[in-house]
Motif scaffolding. Sequence first.
Motif, PDB file in Angstrom:
ATOM      1  N   LEU A  11       5.418   0.076  26.783  1.00 37.93           N
ATOM      2  CA  LEU A  11       6.246   0.723  25.774  1.00 37.93           C
ATOM      3  C   LEU A  11       5.356   1.504  24.813  1.00 37.93           C
ATOM      4  O   LEU A  11       4.189   1.152  24.613  1.00 37.93           O
ATOM      5  CB  LEU A  11       7.046  -0.309  24.962  1.00 37.93           C
ATOM      6  N   LEU A  12       5.916   2.551  24.236  1.00 33.48           N
ATOM      7  CA  LEU A  12       5.235   3.295  23.181  1.00 33.48           C
ATOM      8  C   LEU A  12       6.141   3.240  21.959  1.00 33.48           C
ATOM      9  O   LEU A  12       7.183   3.892  21.909  1.00 33.48           O
ATOM     10  CB  LEU A  12       4.994   4.753  23.605  1.00 33.48           C
ATOM     11  N   ILE A  13       5.768   2.440  20.985  1.00 28.95           N
ATOM     12  CA  ILE A  13       6.543   2.276  19.760  1.00 28.95           C
ATOM     13  C   ILE A  13       5.812   3.014  18.643  1.00 28.95           C
ATOM     14  O   ILE A  13       4.697   2.623  18.274  1.00 28.95           O
ATOM     15  CB  ILE A  13       6.718   0.794  19.379  1.00 28.95           C
ATOM     16  N   GLY A  14       6.447   4.081  18.126  1.00 26.64           N
ATOM     17  CA  GLY A  14       5.718   4.940  17.197  1.00 26.64           C
ATOM     18  C   GLY A  14       4.597   5.601  17.963  1.00 26.64           C
ATOM     19  O   GLY A  14       4.821   6.287  18.957  1.00 26.64           O
ATOM     20  N   GLN A  15       3.380   5.375  17.558  1.00 23.48           N
ATOM     21  CA  GLN A  15       2.223   5.901  18.303  1.00 23.48           C
ATOM     22  C   GLN A  15       1.387   4.763  18.889  1.00 23.48           C
ATOM     23  O   GLN A  15       0.252   4.981  19.301  1.00 23.48           O
ATOM     24  CB  GLN A  15       1.356   6.768  17.372  1.00 23.48           C
ATOM     25  N   GLU A  16       1.945   3.558  18.926  1.00 23.99           N
ATOM     26  CA  GLU A  16       1.198   2.389  19.388  1.00 23.99           C
ATOM     27  C   GLU A  16       1.674   1.933  20.764  1.00 23.99           C
ATOM     28  O   GLU A  16       2.869   1.810  21.014  1.00 23.99           O
ATOM     29  CB  GLU A  16       1.369   1.233  18.383  1.00 23.99           C
ATOM     30  N   ARG A  17       0.710   1.706  21.657  1.00 22.47           N
ATOM     31  CA  ARG A  17       1.026   1.202  22.986  1.00 22.47           C
ATOM     32  C   ARG A  17       1.331  -0.298  22.875  1.00 22.47           C
ATOM     33  O   ARG A  17       0.554  -1.053  22.283  1.00 22.47           O
ATOM     34  CB  ARG A  17      -0.136   1.431  23.950  1.00 22.47           C
ATOM     35  N   CYS A  18       2.461  -0.691  23.473  1.00 26.51           N
ATOM     36  CA  CYS A  18       2.910  -2.077  23.340  1.00 26.51           C
ATOM     37  C   CYS A  18       3.278  -2.670  24.700  1.00 26.51           C
ATOM     38  O   CYS A  18       3.446  -1.948  25.692  1.00 26.51           O
ATOM     39  CB  CYS A  18       4.123  -2.156  22.413  1.00 26.51           C
ATOM     40  N   ILE A  19       3.404  -4.001  24.714  1.00 25.66           N
ATOM     41  CA  ILE A  19       3.840  -4.718  25.909  1.00 25.66           C
ATOM     42  C   ILE A  19       5.305  -5.095  25.713  1.00 25.66           C
ATOM     43  O   ILE A  19       5.653  -5.804  24.755  1.00 25.66           O
ATOM     44  CB  ILE A  19       3.020  -5.998  26.126  1.00 25.66           C
ATOM     45  N   GLY A  20       6.171  -4.617  26.583  1.00 26.62           N
ATOM     46  CA  GLY A  20       7.578  -4.985  26.531  1.00 26.62           C
ATOM     47  C   GLY A  20       7.832  -6.232  27.356  1.00 26.62           C
ATOM     48  O   GLY A  20       7.217  -6.425  28.413  1.00 26.62           O
ATOM     49  N   LEU A  21       8.708  -7.110  26.872  1.00 24.13           N
ATOM     50  CA  LEU A  21       9.032  -8.358  27.574  1.00 24.13           C
ATOM     51  C   LEU A  21      10.506  -8.323  27.974  1.00 24.13           C
ATOM     52  O   LEU A  21      11.389  -8.358  27.117  1.00 24.13           O
ATOM     53  CB  LEU A  21       8.759  -9.564  26.670  1.00 24.13           C
ATOM     54  N   GLN A  22      10.751  -8.251  29.251  1.00 28.30           N
ATOM     55  CA  GLN A  22      12.114  -8.135  29.760  1.00 28.30           C
ATOM     56  C   GLN A  22      12.502  -9.420  30.489  1.00 28.30           C
ATOM     57  O   GLN A  22      11.801  -9.848  31.413  1.00 28.30           O
ATOM     58  CB  GLN A  22      12.218  -6.932  30.708  1.00 28.30           C
ATOM     59  N   PHE A  23      13.609 -10.039  30.069  1.00 35.37           N
ATOM     60  CA  PHE A  23      14.052 -11.268  30.735  1.00 35.37           C
ATOM     61  C   PHE A  23      15.518 -11.512  30.392  1.00 35.37           C
ATOM     62  O   PHE A  23      16.060 -10.943  29.434  1.00 35.37           O
ATOM     63  CB  PHE A  23      13.206 -12.470  30.289  1.00 35.37           C
ATOM     64  N   ARG A  24      16.171 -12.342  31.201  1.00 34.04           N
ATOM     65  CA  ARG A  24      17.548 -12.724  30.931  1.00 34.04           C
ATOM     66  C   ARG A  24      17.585 -13.670  29.736  1.00 34.04           C
ATOM     67  O   ARG A  24      16.679 -14.493  29.555  1.00 34.04           O
ATOM     68  CB  ARG A  24      18.177 -13.406  32.148  1.00 34.04           C
ATOM     69  N   ALA A  25      18.642 -13.522  28.935  1.00 34.03           N
ATOM     70  CA  ALA A  25      18.759 -14.344  27.730  1.00 34.03           C
ATOM     71  C   ALA A  25      18.616 -15.828  28.075  1.00 34.03           C
ATOM     72  O   ALA A  25      19.321 -16.349  28.943  1.00 34.03           O
ATOM     73  CB  ALA A  25      20.093 -14.082  27.043  1.00 34.03           C
ATOM     74  N   ASP A  26      17.669 -16.488  27.410  1.00 38.76           N
ATOM     75  CA  ASP A  26      17.389 -17.892  27.701  1.00 38.76           C
ATOM     76  C   ASP A  26      16.772 -18.508  26.441  1.00 38.76           C
ATOM     77  O   ASP A  26      15.811 -17.971  25.874  1.00 38.76           O
ATOM     78  CB  ASP A  26      16.413 -18.006  28.878  1.00 38.76           C
ATOM     79  N   ARG A  27      17.319 -19.626  25.996  1.00 41.60           N
ATOM     80  CA  ARG A  27      16.858 -20.250  24.756  1.00 41.60           C
ATOM     81  C   ARG A  27      15.389 -20.628  24.807  1.00 41.60           C
ATOM     82  O   ARG A  27      14.640 -20.451  23.845  1.00 41.60           O
ATOM     83  CB  ARG A  27      17.706 -21.489  24.449  1.00 41.60           C
ATOM     84  N   VAL A  28      14.958 -21.181  25.929  1.00 39.82           N
ATOM     85  CA  VAL A  28      13.564 -21.621  26.066  1.00 39.82           C
ATOM     86  C   VAL A  28      12.625 -20.426  25.974  1.00 39.82           C
ATOM     87  O   VAL A  28      11.619 -20.445  25.247  1.00 39.82           O
ATOM     88  CB  VAL A  28      13.359 -22.373  27.396  1.00 39.82           C
ATOM     89  N   LEU A  29      12.944 -19.353  26.726  1.00 39.75           N
ATOM     90  CA  LEU A  29      12.080 -18.183  26.722  1.00 39.75           C
ATOM     91  C   LEU A  29      12.052 -17.517  25.347  1.00 39.75           C
ATOM     92  O   LEU A  29      10.997 -17.073  24.881  1.00 39.75           O
ATOM     93  CB  LEU A  29      12.554 -17.177  27.788  1.00 39.75           C
ATOM     94  N   ILE A  30      13.212 -17.428  24.690  1.00 41.59           N
ATOM     95  CA  ILE A  30      13.267 -16.807  23.366  1.00 41.59           C
ATOM     96  C   ILE A  30      12.419 -17.604  22.371  1.00 41.59           C
ATOM     97  O   ILE A  30      11.682 -17.044  21.552  1.00 41.59           O
ATOM     98  CB  ILE A  30      14.727 -16.706  22.869  1.00 41.59           C
ATOM     99  N   ALA A  31      12.483 -18.934  22.467  1.00 39.94           N
ATOM    100  CA  ALA A  31      11.692 -19.785  21.573  1.00 39.94           C
ATOM    101  C   ALA A  31      10.203 -19.565  21.792  1.00 39.94           C
ATOM    102  O   ALA A  31       9.416 -19.520  20.826  1.00 39.94           O
ATOM    103  CB  ALA A  31      12.058 -21.250  21.792  1.00 39.94           C
ATOM    104  N   LEU A  32       9.797 -19.421  23.046  1.00 42.71           N
ATOM    105  CA  LEU A  32       8.381 -19.183  23.347  1.00 42.71           C
ATOM    106  C   LEU A  32       7.937 -17.798  22.898  1.00 42.71           C
ATOM    107  O   LEU A  32       6.823 -17.627  22.394  1.00 42.71           O
ATOM    108  CB  LEU A  32       8.129 -19.364  24.848  1.00 42.71           C
ATOM    109  N   VAL A  33       8.809 -16.821  23.083  1.00 50.65           N
ATOM    110  CA  VAL A  33       8.484 -15.454  22.668  1.00 50.65           C
ATOM    111  C   VAL A  33       8.277 -15.403  21.153  1.00 50.65           C
ATOM    112  O   VAL A  33       7.363 -14.726  20.654  1.00 50.65           O
ATOM    113  CB  VAL A  33       9.600 -14.470  23.101  1.00 50.65           C
ATOM    114  N   ASP A  34       9.105 -16.116  20.410  1.00 51.48           N
ATOM    115  CA  ASP A  34       9.004 -16.107  18.945  1.00 51.48           C
ATOM    116  C   ASP A  34       7.657 -16.651  18.453  1.00 51.48           C
ATOM    117  O   ASP A  34       7.246 -16.367  17.321  1.00 51.48           O
ATOM    118  CB  ASP A  34      10.138 -16.936  18.336  1.00 51.48           C
ATOM    119  N   ARG A  35       6.978 -17.434  19.293  1.00 55.69           N
ATOM    120  CA  ARG A  35       5.678 -17.987  18.902  1.00 55.69           C
ATOM    121  C   ARG A  35       4.541 -16.990  19.083  1.00 55.69           C
ATOM    122  O   ARG A  35       3.443 -17.207  18.564  1.00 55.69           O
ATOM    123  CB  ARG A  35       5.372 -19.241  19.727  1.00 55.69           C
ATOM    124  N   LEU A  36       4.786 -15.919  19.840  1.00 56.93           N
ATOM    125  CA  LEU A  36       3.729 -14.930  20.091  1.00 56.93           C
ATOM    126  C   LEU A  36       3.408 -14.166  18.814  1.00 56.93           C
ATOM    127  O   LEU A  36       4.307 -13.886  18.003  1.00 56.93           O
ATOM    128  CB  LEU A  36       4.169 -13.956  21.185  1.00 56.93           C
TER     129      LEU A  36
END
Length: 374
Positions: A11-36
């Motif tokens: 992904l390119l957000i503004g002028q910064e190269r970023c890593i996009g995380l694509q996944f099906r809605a899941d409580r466990v995955l969302i909780a882990l993502v929030d820790r990043l």
Amino acid sequence: MLEKSITLKHLLIGQERCIGLQFRADRVLIALVDRLPNVAWSDEYSLYFLPNNRNNVSLIFKTFKGIAWVNGNYFFGSRPVPTKNTSQIFKQVEHPEYKKYPRICPQEYLDKLELKQYAKNTARVYINCFEAFMRFFPGVPLEQIDENDIRDYLLYLSRSNKSTSYINQAVNSIKFYYEVVLGMPNRFYSIERPRKRKKLPEILSVRDVQDLLAQVGNLKHRCIVGLLYSSGLRRAELLALKPTDLDFNRMMVRIAQGKGNKDRYSILSKTLIPVLTEYLHRYNPDQYLFESPKGGAYSASSVLKIVSRAAKRAGIRKRVTPHMLRHSFATHLLEKGVDLRRIQVLLGHNSSKTTEIYTHVAQNSFKGIDDLLS
């Protein structure tokens, strides 16, 4: 096997190269993502994202290890190793404007076209369109060009009276770089495309075709014009024919790797067989059915000249092209009662909607309608 999965995207957000995380809605995955660290949500792409650096890439794999499969196919990609035998079409082509605006297609763009085995003509169009786009932004890094810049460029093309087809090709070439080469999903998904004009195909009457053919005296030229019309070939398909593609026993012509890299067969006219037989005996072509005197395939411009000159001698006032003979082939078959599906197969159309346009010009579509003045 892990049931959960998460896909990495560029992904390119503004002028910064970023890593996009694509996944099906899941409580466990969302909780882990929030820790990043420094993770955020993009409403534009509907993805979580975080800065693109090696530490974050390693941290993502460590965080989801044993919980979800991390799919990096879109993120890491696979680039072919360029070799000295790279096809000429995917190498740089010299243009006079390069001296003034020396911006040429990135090598990774050429590599990706070759890796995906794009047809030569399509590759040429993409390369030319993308290089014209780059020259519009001299000195600007490609990663810094945003959607507003793209719209300005497309507006410039429109005001320069570029055709709808060219503008759509330009959009495709730009999206190819950002979405396919760089792997950025939907980089310019909201860019508006020009509305495609619905134009009916121009055709010749059966009498016009007969008059045109009567004006072709050269044996090779008669075979060229005859095949264009009686088999409904595209010009590029005609020029790619080999002598072995003519099947006199089955009365068929084999079109190998036509548009869309598809093989198909079309009909071979009985009337044309004696002419083709004489041509093969006299010219004895080797690699291509129609070869240039200097070797290699006959040129596209030569075919255009043959058709247009014959049309002028026949007294046909409209501008006649090789593709008009293909349109006439389809229309005349339809007027003779040939099923639309069979015509679709002969023409090599993916969709029946493409073939249906001939119903708007075929005479039998208007039969049975009373003359209001009679």
